[in-house]
Design a protein around this motif. Structure first.
Motif, short mmCIF file in Angstrom:
data_model
loop_
_atom_site.label_atom_id
_atom_site.label_comp_id
_atom_site.label_asym_id
_atom_site.label_seq_id
_atom_site.Cartn_x
_atom_site.Cartn_y
_atom_site.Cartn_z
N ASN A 229 51.49 33.14 37.39
CA ASN A 229 51.75 33.69 36.06
C ASN A 229 52.07 35.17 36.18
N ARG A 230 52.06 35.88 35.08
CA ARG A 230 52.34 37.32 35.07
C ARG A 230 51.35 38.00 34.14
N ILE A 231 50.08 38.03 34.55
CA ILE A 231 49.05 38.51 33.62
C ILE A 231 49.10 40.03 33.44
N GLY A 232 49.69 40.77 34.38
CA GLY A 232 49.90 42.20 34.22
C GLY A 232 48.62 43.02 34.16
N LEU A 233 48.78 44.30 33.85
CA LEU A 233 47.64 45.23 33.81
C LEU A 233 46.65 44.84 32.72
N ASN A 234 47.14 44.47 31.54
CA ASN A 234 46.23 44.10 30.45
C ASN A 234 45.39 42.88 30.83
N GLY A 235 46.02 41.93 31.49
CA GLY A 235 45.29 40.76 31.93
C GLY A 235 44.21 41.13 32.94
N CYS A 236 44.52 42.04 33.85
CA CYS A 236 43.55 42.47 34.85
C CYS A 236 42.39 43.24 34.20
#
Length: 717
Positions: A229-236
């Motif tokens: 997926n592409r969870i990005g910085l917000n996801g992290c």
């Protein structure tokens, strides 16, 4: 988890077992999750027999595997009528649904389902939505998850048994991801879900934090996969918040465009978390040396708890891998390290990596995966010295073609030191020659715990090498052996066959693509199947020069074999209808009694390639026998074969007379046997028409017990 294969992240061809004990406690379930022993038990693809079991709520029908594909069985079932049997089922535990139907095509405005396919598709899910016994739900390749989530809402929200949800390659937009997050938030029982896998499902940064917040409410979640997926910085950041309070033991973030900034957001919560045992950052090639330096704090110090780390295809270079080595020396927790296919690490980088590890007085490492790298002789020698102080059980070194006999001798010394604990050795696709083979076979001989050995695609091994390995195999108790794509010849077929025949522990053997073997060699190899104590379940002999005589030898060897389920004959073009006839006789012999004692175990002659059946003109009766053999109840399989082979067409009248002449003591037993289920109804009808006195009341018999003499022997026609 490394993704070395294309297509779906999870291979539907693999079998396995779910939670075997309903009463297993939480700690045992967690151990299963972490050990990888939690693979789904798919069961056979849905067919007449398994559907009948579901309709009768058969306690043995715990698994449902349904594949929506053009012309597939699932499409032919009227789910508006049959869906109720799934909803009412109380024994169903594992449900796998794969979708590859052309009617579910992608259009510019999203996935659309049209016509009757949609009605039937929705009807199936309506039935499943009422089920409350399912523990593991797996949905693969579905492009209309908005419809699925809407229909399944009652099940997902109200069930208290669902412990594992997997969605693989199910394309979802932001609206559908929010729909999933809302469903997870609304679950009544938030203590049951322990594992969720959303691989390649379109989770992007815009909605990743919202999804993770919904998961945060599930206090007993121990395994989370967001790979592909592409969870990005917000996801992290959201995941970091989750880690501070969760009981997570495994996180998979592979192929997520994780970069240095994401590592910075994760590292604090990762270091503070004391439950996480397994982490995958494979296929995140945006992490630089600075990011790896930050990440290394997770591995440093006496309080590190991580057991398993996947950094395959992670963009590591010489400096990055050295940082990992220095961190490992400071910690004694890491047991499994996967560094598969890091092409930017040079041979010098690998040598430095192992030289750093050599400075440790001892470390916990039990498994290391170094497949597809640039390891040469010097690095191999350094590795052999550095891993002496480890607890090595698994060594994977496929496709390191720069290693010569010098390097393999050093690795042999390492294997010799650890032979008492070795469990898995994989050395495929290398330049192992006869000299190296002698050294390796000597080192591996008498390894008491070795279960898996892979020597595929080593074309430089010839007669002396294979004789050395054959002698080695005589001393081993392997469960899986891969000898595919080699140059095995007739002169070593007999010693190899003798060794493998005596290896009664073997469950899976690959000998595909060994075209140097002739008819003589394959007849020798076939005797492996004649061992009555054999546990072999799968034998792959595809892409070879097997002819009719060799095929007949394989069929004869299987006469008393009750273990082999799959014999993969793909692409053996020399086999004609003559060779296939020997398998027809094996699975369904000529007489009724011989049919009863036929082989009821072999259920697959090809590796899932349906075109092979068409191309090779496989007899219809053989295909039918293979299909019937998929049934779990082998007595029921024998019965169905007898009904199908001996009580239809020209055989019906002949064998019907045999039943009628059995005598009155036997006929009731025969009737009970025939009418055991719906499969025997046509025969029951024919039998009763032939003996009307069995159901007719004669004048004067009403109200009194009939005597045996009332049915005379005149009906024996």
């Amino acid at each position: 988890m490394d993704s070395s294969s294309s297509g779906s992240h999870y291979d539907l061809s693999k079998g396995g077992s779910g939670y075997a004990n309903d009463a297993a406690d939480d700690s045992n379930r967690d151990d299963q999750l972490l050990s990888g022993d939690n693979e789904f038990d798919y069961g056979p693809e849905l067919n007449d027999q398994s559907l009948s079991q579901l309709e009768h709520n058969d306690p043995e029908a715990t698994c449902l595997y349904i594949h929506w594909k053009e012309g597939g069985y699932a499409n032919s079932v009227n789910w508006a009528e049959k869906g109720k049997c799934i909803g009412d089922n109380t024994h169903l535990r594992n449900v796998t649904i794969q979708t590859s139907d052309l009617a579910l095509s992608y259009e510019s405005n999203g996935y659309q389902i049209s016509g009757l396919v949609k009605q039937n598709f929705v009807a199936f899910y309506n039935g499943l939505a009422q089920n409350r016994s399912t523990r593991q739900l797996r949905i693969v390749g579905c492009g209309c998850m908005d419809i699925v989530l809407e229909v399944l809402y009652p099940m997902l929200v109200h069930t208290s048994n669902l412990s594992h949800i997997l969605m693989d390659s199910c394309r979802m937009d932001t609206v559908t991801i929010r729909q999933l997050a809302s469903t997870l938030s609304n679950q009544r029982d938030k203590s049951s879900l322990r594992k969720i896998e959303l691989f390649s499902c379109g989770v992007v940064e815009q909605v990743s934090e919202e999804l993770i917040a919904a998961l945060h409410q599930h206090s007993n979640l121990v395994q989370l996969c967001l790979g592909g997926n592409r969870i990005g910085l917000n996801g992290c950041i959201g995941l970091g918040n989750f880690l501070q309070e969760s009981q997570l033991k495994e996180i998979d973030l592979e192929c997520n465009d994780i970069n240095d900034e994401c590592i910075g957001a994760l590292i604090g919560p990762l270091v503070e978390n004391k439950t996480l045992k397994k982490l995958s950052l494979s296929q995140n090639e945006g992490i630089t040396e600075a990011g790896w330096q930050t990440f290394s704090y997770l591995l440093r110090g006496p309080n590190a708890v991580l057991d398993v780390l996947h950094l395959s295809q992670a963009g590591l270079d010489d400096e990055g891998v050295k940082i990992i080595a220095n961190a490992m020396v400071e910690s004694n927790s890491l047991k499994s390290l996967h560094l598969y296919f890091n092409e930017d690490i040079t041979a010098y980088g690998w040598q430095d990596f192992f030289d750093v590890l050599k400075t440790s007085a001892g470390f916990a490492l039990e498994e290391i995966n170094l497949n597809e790298n640039s390891i040469d002789d010097a690095a191999s020698i350094a590795m052999a010295k550095s891993l002496v102080a480890s607890n090595l059980k698994t060594l994977q070194m496929d496709e390191n073609s720069s290693i010569s006999a010098i390097g393999w001798k050093a690795i042999s010394n390492l294997l010799q030191i650890h032979k008492a604990n070795l469990e898995h050795v994989s050395l495929g696709m290398n330049n192992i020659d006869d000299e190296a083979s002698v050294a390796l076979s000597t080192a591996l001989a008498n390894s008491p715990t070795l279960k898996i050995l892979n020597l595929d695609s080593n074309g430089s091994i010839h007669t002396d090498g294979w004789r050395a390995f054959s002698a080695c195999f005589q001393t081993l108790r392997l469960e899986e052996l891969d000898l595919s794509t080699n140059s095995i010849e007739d002169d070593v077929a007999e010693p190899l066959s003798n060794a493998l025949t005596n290896m009664s522990t073997l469950k899976k053997l690959k000998l595909n693509d060994n075209e140097s073997l002739s008819q003589t060699g394959w007849i020798s190899i076939s005797t492996i199947l004649s061992n009555p104590d054999s546990l072999l379940k799968k034998l792959d002999v595809s892409i070879n020069m097997i002819d009719n005589a060799a095929a007949e030898a394989f069929a004869n060897a299987l006469t008393n074999n009750t273990s082999l389920e799959i014999l993969d004959f793909d692409a053996n073009r020399l086999i004609t209808h003559v060779g296939w006839e020997s398998f027809s006789q094996l699975l369904c012999n000529s007489s009724i009694i011989n049919t009863f004692h036929s082989n009821h175990t072999l259920c697959q002659l090809f590796g899932g390639n349906s075109s092979e059946y068409l191309n090779n003109n496989i007899p219809i009766d053989l295909l039918k026998s293979l299909q019937l053999n998929r049934g779990h109840d082998k007595r029921a399989v024998a019965r169905e074969k007898i009904l199908w082979a001996h009580f239809r067409g020209d055989n019906l009248d002949v064998n019907m007379k045999k039943i009628i002449c059995m005598g009155l003591k036997v006929i009731p037993v025969a009737i009970a046997w025939i009418g055991r289920n719906s499969k025997g109804r046509p025969l029951m009808y024919s039998l009763l028409r032939s003996m009307p006195s069995l159901v007719q009341q004669r004048q004067g018999t009403l109200g009194r017990k009939r005597h045996r003499d009332d049915i005379s022997s005149e009906h024996c026609i």
